[in-house]
Design a protein around this motif. Sequence first.
Motif, short mmCIF file in Angstrom:
data_model
loop_
_atom_site.label_atom_id
_atom_site.label_comp_id
_atom_site.label_asym_id
_atom_site.label_seq_id
_atom_site.Cartn_x
_atom_site.Cartn_y
_atom_site.Cartn_z
N ASP A 78 1.12 -1.46 -0.20
CA ASP A 78 0.08 0.07 -0.06
C ASP A 78 0.40 1.09 -0.03
O ASP A 78 0.69 2.76 -0.52
N LEU A 79 1.81 1.00 1.02
CA LEU A 79 2.54 2.37 0.79
C LEU A 79 3.35 2.18 -0.42
O LEU A 79 3.59 4.03 -1.16
N CYS A 80 4.03 1.54 -0.80
CA CYS A 80 4.56 1.71 -2.52
C CYS A 80 2.99 2.20 -3.30
O CYS A 80 3.77 2.89 -4.25
N ASP A 81 1.81 1.98 -3.40
CA ASP A 81 0.95 2.31 -4.52
C ASP A 81 0.30 4.17 -4.46
O ASP A 81 0.21 4.67 -5.20
N GLU A 82 0.59 3.88 -3.04
CA GLU A 82 0.86 5.69 -2.15
C GLU A 82 1.98 6.76 -2.62
O GLU A 82 1.57 7.66 -3.33
N ALA A 83 2.85 5.85 -2.40
CA ALA A 83 3.75 6.79 -2.51
C ALA A 83 5.26 6.50 -3.62
O ALA A 83 5.90 7.70 -4.04
N MET A 84 5.00 5.53 -4.32
CA MET A 84 5.82 5.12 -5.28
C MET A 84 5.55 4.58 -6.18
O MET A 84 5.18 3.40 -6.92
N PRO A 85 3.80 4.98 -7.42
CA PRO A 85 3.27 4.30 -7.96
C PRO A 85 3.64 4.21 -9.52
O PRO A 85 3.40 3.17 -10.13
N SER A 86 5.13 4.37 -9.97
CA SER A 86 5.80 4.35 -10.72
C SER A 86 6.36 3.10 -10.80
O SER A 86 7.22 1.90 -11.76
N SER A 126 -2.87 -2.03 -9.24
CA SER A 126 -2.30 -1.30 -8.51
C SER A 126 -1.09 -3.12 -7.69
O SER A 126 -1.29 -3.98 -8.46
N LEU A 127 -0.26 -2.91 -6.86
CA LEU A 127 0.27 -3.63 -5.98
C LEU A 127 -0.48 -4.53 -5.89
O LEU A 127 -0.15 -6.02 -5.60
#
Length: 227
Positions: free
Chosen positions: A43-51, A90-91
């Motif tokens: 979830d953190l990756c999807d929010e802060a690092m969507p790339s 998303s991941l």
Amino acid sequence: LFGRARVGRGSRRPSAASSQQRCLLTTGDSVETCEEVLLRVLDLCDEAMPSLHETLFAPREGWQERQPRNAQGSQPEVPPPPDLAERCPSLRDLYMAAELEWSEGEPAINVYTSDGYFGAHKDHLALTVLIPLTAPSTDFEGGGTGFWAGNSAVGEDPRGPPDLVLAPAAGTALLFGGDVTHAGLPVAGGLRSVFVASFSTRTPASPPDRVHGLQMAPSVSPQFGGG
């Protein structure tokens, strides 16, 4: 739980001392806790690092060229189905739909006691999540994760010490790609444990026993050596 030494997809078995063990997650409480931790990271990756999802996981044009190379130096020949980008944007969506391929025996917990280490290797999958579960200086001495610069230009038997050593506080997630050469450095004393999960987008060529994550107890091949 039982100990195993790790073998990455398409790679040789990295050297590992007998005081390093791989714990497969097979009990309900451990699976539930580790899944909660993993989903928080996704979830953190999807929010802060969507790339991350867009570049490494979404099956868009050039997906194969963006994947890490296996031990033979080649990239995946079979891409994921094109509609997966819309079905799983998303991941977290990829995880919940079981559309990820995992390294053998992962997600898992690596446990290192005195003199335990994990030899230099690459994970050969799109992304690795490594989360220390014990604290440096408090729970163990030495240890940490060493990284060599150069990505695909550096092999799995690097010369010289690592260019960077990280031993972050417990609960700190380290994220890195499958072309990065890294190692679990020797523990001088105490106990070091880390949660580890290496994964890529599932494709039609993914082995059936590598696509369940924490949604099913992971299985291992007969060649999966004991630690």
